[in-house]
Design an enzyme around this catalytic site. Structure first.
Site, PDB file in Angstrom:
ATOM      1  N   HIS A 181     -17.757  -5.425 -32.003  1.00 32.83           N
ATOM      2  CA  HIS A 181     -18.181  -4.015 -32.078  1.00 32.83           C
ATOM      3  C   HIS A 181     -17.500  -3.374 -33.282  1.00 32.83           C
ATOM      4  CE1 HIS A 181     -18.946   0.149 -30.870  1.00 32.83           C
ATOM      5  NE2 HIS A 181     -19.880  -0.355 -30.086  1.00 32.83           N
TER       6      HIS A 181
ATOM      7  N   ASP B 266     -23.616  -4.766 -24.261  1.00 41.16           N
ATOM      8  CA  ASP B 266     -24.846  -5.564 -24.135  1.00 41.16           C
ATOM      9  C   ASP B 266     -24.629  -6.927 -23.507  1.00 41.16           C
ATOM     10  OD1 ASP B 266     -25.606  -4.027 -27.174  1.00 41.16           O
ATOM     11  OD2 ASP B 266     -26.730  -3.735 -25.311  1.00 41.16           O
TER      12      ASP B 266
HETATM   13  C1  SDX Z   1     -24.297  -1.852 -29.725  1.00 40.56           C
HETATM   14  O1  SDX Z   1     -22.046   1.254 -32.854  1.00 40.56           O
HETATM   15  C2  SDX Z   1     -22.211   1.400 -31.554  1.00 40.56           C
HETATM   16  O2  SDX Z   1     -21.571   2.201 -30.914  1.00 40.56           O
HETATM   17  C3  SDX Z   1     -23.292   0.470 -30.956  1.00 40.56           C
HETATM   18  C4  SDX Z   1     -23.372   0.467 -29.421  1.00 40.56           C
HETATM   19  C5  SDX Z   1     -23.874   1.798 -28.877  1.00 40.56           C
HETATM   20  O3  SDX Z   1     -23.630   2.073 -27.702  1.00 40.56           O
HETATM   21  O4  SDX Z   1     -24.626   2.496 -29.627  1.00 40.56           O
HETATM   22  O5  SDX Z   1     -22.109   0.175 -28.866  1.00 40.56           O
HETATM   23  C6  SDX Z   1     -24.375  -0.587 -28.937  1.00 40.56           C
HETATM   24  O6  SDX Z   1     -25.016  -1.996 -30.672  1.00 40.56           O
HETATM   25  C7  SDX Z   1     -23.261  -2.876 -29.368  1.00 40.56           C
HETATM   26  C8  SDX Z   1     -23.193  -4.065 -30.382  1.00 40.56           C
HETATM   27  C9  SDX Z   1     -24.324  -5.026 -30.017  1.00 40.56           C
HETATM   28  N1  SDX Z   1     -24.474  -6.073 -31.058  1.00 40.56           N
HETATM   29  C10 SDX Z   1     -24.129  -7.346 -30.799  1.00 40.56           C
HETATM   30  O7  SDX Z   1     -23.605  -7.731 -29.759  1.00 40.56           O
HETATM   31  C11 SDX Z   1     -24.493  -8.321 -31.918  1.00 40.56           C
HETATM   32  C12 SDX Z   1     -23.308  -9.262 -32.188  1.00 40.56           C
HETATM   33  N2  SDX Z   1     -22.237  -8.485 -32.787  1.00 40.56           N
HETATM   34  C13 SDX Z   1     -22.109  -8.500 -34.231  1.00 40.56           C
HETATM   35  O8  SDX Z   1     -23.330  -8.562 -34.912  1.00 40.56           O
HETATM   36  C14 SDX Z   1     -21.095  -7.474 -34.740  1.00 40.56           C
HETATM   37  O9  SDX Z   1     -19.983  -7.616 -33.959  1.00 40.56           O
HETATM   38  C15 SDX Z   1     -21.466  -5.998 -34.789  1.00 40.56           C
HETATM   39  C16 SDX Z   1     -22.746  -5.764 -35.529  1.00 40.56           C
HETATM   40  C17 SDX Z   1     -21.580  -5.447 -33.424  1.00 40.56           C
HETATM   41  C18 SDX Z   1     -20.321  -5.283 -35.508  1.00 40.56           C
HETATM   42  O10 SDX Z   1     -20.359  -5.692 -36.828  1.00 40.56           O
HETATM   43  P1  SDX Z   1     -19.215  -5.231 -37.847  1.00 40.56           P
HETATM   44  O11 SDX Z   1     -18.411  -4.107 -37.319  1.00 40.56           O
HETATM   45  O12 SDX Z   1     -19.870  -5.054 -39.171  1.00 40.56           O
HETATM   46  O13 SDX Z   1     -18.238  -6.440 -37.825  1.00 40.56           O
HETATM   47  P2  SDX Z   1     -18.191  -7.501 -38.923  1.00 40.56           P
HETATM   48  O14 SDX Z   1     -19.542  -8.100 -39.097  1.00 40.56           O
HETATM   49  O15 SDX Z   1     -17.484  -6.928 -40.102  1.00 40.56           O
HETATM   50  O16 SDX Z   1     -17.283  -8.621 -38.219  1.00 40.56           O
HETATM   51  C19 SDX Z   1     -15.924  -8.766 -38.536  1.00 40.56           C
HETATM   52  C20 SDX Z   1     -15.702 -10.279 -38.451  1.00 40.56           C
HETATM   53  C21 SDX Z   1     -16.596 -11.070 -39.406  1.00 40.56           C
HETATM   54  O17 SDX Z   1     -15.921 -12.277 -39.688  1.00 40.56           O
HETATM   55  P3  SDX Z   1     -15.026 -12.368 -41.062  1.00 40.56           P
HETATM   56  O18 SDX Z   1     -15.942 -12.005 -42.209  1.00 40.56           O
HETATM   57  O19 SDX Z   1     -13.892 -11.381 -40.868  1.00 40.56           O
HETATM   58  O20 SDX Z   1     -14.562 -13.817 -41.099  1.00 40.56           O
HETATM   59  O21 SDX Z   1     -16.038 -10.743 -37.120  1.00 40.56           O
HETATM   60  C22 SDX Z   1     -17.131 -11.642 -37.207  1.00 40.56           C
HETATM   61  C23 SDX Z   1     -17.807 -11.426 -38.548  1.00 40.56           C
HETATM   62  O22 SDX Z   1     -18.446 -12.616 -38.989  1.00 40.56           O
HETATM   63  N3  SDX Z   1     -18.041 -11.314 -36.088  1.00 40.56           N
HETATM   64  C24 SDX Z   1     -18.629 -12.208 -35.310  1.00 40.56           C
HETATM   65  C25 SDX Z   1     -19.335 -11.447 -34.345  1.00 40.56           C
HETATM   66  N4  SDX Z   1     -19.158 -10.150 -34.578  1.00 40.56           N
HETATM   67  C26 SDX Z   1     -18.367 -10.070 -35.668  1.00 40.56           C
HETATM   68  N5  SDX Z   1     -18.638 -13.566 -35.324  1.00 40.56           N
HETATM   69  C27 SDX Z   1     -19.359 -14.162 -34.361  1.00 40.56           C
HETATM   70  N6  SDX Z   1     -20.048 -13.517 -33.383  1.00 40.56           N
HETATM   71  C28 SDX Z   1     -20.073 -12.162 -33.363  1.00 40.56           C
HETATM   72  N7  SDX Z   1     -20.759 -11.499 -32.426  1.00 40.56           N
END
Ligand code: SDX
Length: 431
Positions: free
Chosen positions: A308, A366
């Site tokens: 998140h 989710d």
């Molecule tokens: C919702 O914003 C809100 O408030 C949203 C929400 C709401 O109520 O409105 O809470 C609802 O959308 C919840 C989130 C649902 N999405 C998912 O579950 C999809 C999977 N999650 C990821 O796509 C991700 O965690 C996000 C999109 C939720 C957050 O993305 P960020 O903040 O841009 O995080 P990031 O991509 O910068 O990640 C930081 C690191 C990265 O690795 P490094 O580059 O540091 O090596 O963490 C890794 C990412 O690759 N990472 C993941 C991951 N989420 C982040 N790796 C594997 N699986 C994941 N799910």
């Protein structure tokens, strides 16, 4: 005490600027950079808005490190335990918990807006039968201004309120109609004697040829999940609604833009993606292989329902739903549903994996919600529609707050241009 300011100095020119710090009630304060470009000649750069407050708001507060979520100051855990969706909707729109009379009056207003214009009902016939219900939702909600243009004068406070009530009231009816169209069954009219979620269940699952009995466990579970999804600060879809609203577009168009943004699997579409992911993993023995894929930057696979932007701790909503899973699944379906066990094992393994620990990746709202929807009998492609129904309250409240601001201006971000410098046109025979 002198004004709280932050000074930024350009080490190239030695020029400094003193910027005021805007005070918050709780949580981080904000440096007001409104004068920065005009006086320093630079834009600030923050793709993804990791450090940027796009507005000020009194609606919802999150503390990502503590895993705290407050609606108008009330902890989500207390609202989940003691309140209901319609009461939380009133709280978000009007700022305080209603008296019994205010709640009854508000509930009656919402109930009386739940029907759709009969011409609007025919719109669903225009969608292909296997259209994704979110596509239908985007189209039908966006078309509401063609039917209810008597509440689109956004300069009129009463129009804004009626449009907001209509949107909250009609979302379940539109959602149910989208579902019925996809399964080839006749639409079901709302029943004003039922609760908000009882009505939704009946409109989705009743058929003309037999009695339909609402399961109170499903009705309450849906009401609780809706409370948890009402609002969440300036997430992607809420920011979309605010930006669309800042151009003075009508509220129906703004909410339709929110539904579009919510659909993405990185946002609200994740609940559907979680169930599809669990089905793809299939068995506990396959979990390590999928975790490796989630860590592999060359693999687009992500662990859906994990991570998140704000929560770097357990999402408090996920904690509540996780607890609820057991109670609900026990009552609604045979407990040996392997999907719940698979989800629990996946969570346990991921939370003990260095990659996830280091990046503070926890289950978000989710991760478990889809298991409850599945237990209630809601098809996977309707999961994000459920999210949109509940989040319409937050979108409407945020839109009302934005449009009601004294100094409300159109949102118009700038950019860091990295394209080609100016160059002359070249005739085609010279290229
Ligand atoms: C919702 O914003 C809100 O408030 C949203 C929400 C709401 O109520 O409105 O809470 C609802 O959308 C919840 C989130 C649902 N999405 C998912 O579950 C999809 C999977 N999650 C990821 O796509 C991700 O965690 C996000 C999109 C939720 C957050 O993305 P960020 O903040 O841009 O995080 P990031 O991509 O910068 O990640 C930081 C690191 C990265 O690795 P490094 O580059 O540091 O090596 O963490 C890794 C990412 O690759 N990472 C993941 C991951 N989420 C982040 N790796 C594997 N699986 C994941 N799910």
């Amino acid at each position: 005490m002198s004004e709280h300011t932050v000074t930024i100095t350009d080490n190239k020119t030695g020029k400094s600027i003193e910027l005021p710090v805007k005070q918050s009630t709780i949580g981080p304060q904000a440096v007001d950079i409104g004068r920065f470009f005009r006086e320093m000649g630079y834009f600030t750069y923050d793709p993804g808005f990791l450090s940027t407050a796009s507005c000020q708001s009194e609606l919802t507060y999150l503390d990502g490190d503590k895993g705290q979520l407050l609606y108008r100051g009330y902890p989500i855990e207390q609202l989940a335990e003691q309140s209901n969706f319609i009461e939380v909707a009133y709280l978000m729109l009007y700022g305080d918990l209603p008296t019994a009379q205010q709640l009854s009056d508000f509930n009656n207003v919402i109930i009386r807006h739940s029907m759709l214009n009969e011409s609007l009902k025919r719109l669903f016939e225009g969608f292909y039968h296997d259209a994704h219900p979110m596509a239908t939702m985007v189209g039908v909600v966006g078309s509401l201004s063609a039917f209810y243009h008597d509440s689109t004068d956004i300069g009129n406070v009463e129009h804004r309120e009626i449009a907001g009530h209509r949107l909250i009231a009609k979302m379940p009816t539109i959602a149910a109609a989208s579902y019925k169209h996809s399964v080839g069954e006749p639409q079901v009219y709302p029943d004003n004697s039922l609760s908000y979620t009882g009505n939704l269940l009946k409109m989705m699952f009743s058929v003309p040829c037999e009695e339909y009995e609402i399961d109170p466990v499903a009705e309450r579970a849906l009401d609780l999940i809706f409370i948890l999804h009402v609002d969440h600060e300036q997430n992607a879809s809420t920011s979309t609604v605010r930006l669309a609203g800042s151009s003075l577009a009508n509220p129906f168009a703004c909410i339709s833009s929110g539904i579009t943004a919510l659909w993405g699997p990185a946002h609200g579409g994740a609940n559907e993606a979680v169930l599809n992911m669990l089905n793809e993993i299939g068995e506990v023995k396959n979990i390590p292989r999928f975790l490796e894929r989630a860590k592999d930057k060359s693999d687009p696979f992500r662990l859906m329902g994990f991570g998140h932007r704000v929560y770097k701790n357990y999402d408090p909503r996920a904690r509540i739903i996780r607890k609820m899973c057991h109670e609900v699944l026990e009552n609604l379906c045979d407990m040996n549903d392997p999907t719940l066990e698979l989800a629990r094992r996946l969570e346990e393994i991921a939370l003990n994996d260095e990659y996830f620990i280091e990046r503070k990746l926890y289950p978000n709202v989710d991760f478990y919600s889809g298991l409850i929807y599945k237990a209630i009998g809601i098809p996977t492609n309707m999961f994000t529609v459920m999210f949109a129904i509940a989040r319409t309250v937050g979108w409407v409240a945020q839109w009302m707050e934005m449009i009601g601001e004294d100094n409300q201006r159109i949102g118009r971000p700038r950019q860091l241009y990295t394209g080609r410098g100016e160059r002359d046109y070249i005739a085609i025979d010279k290229r």
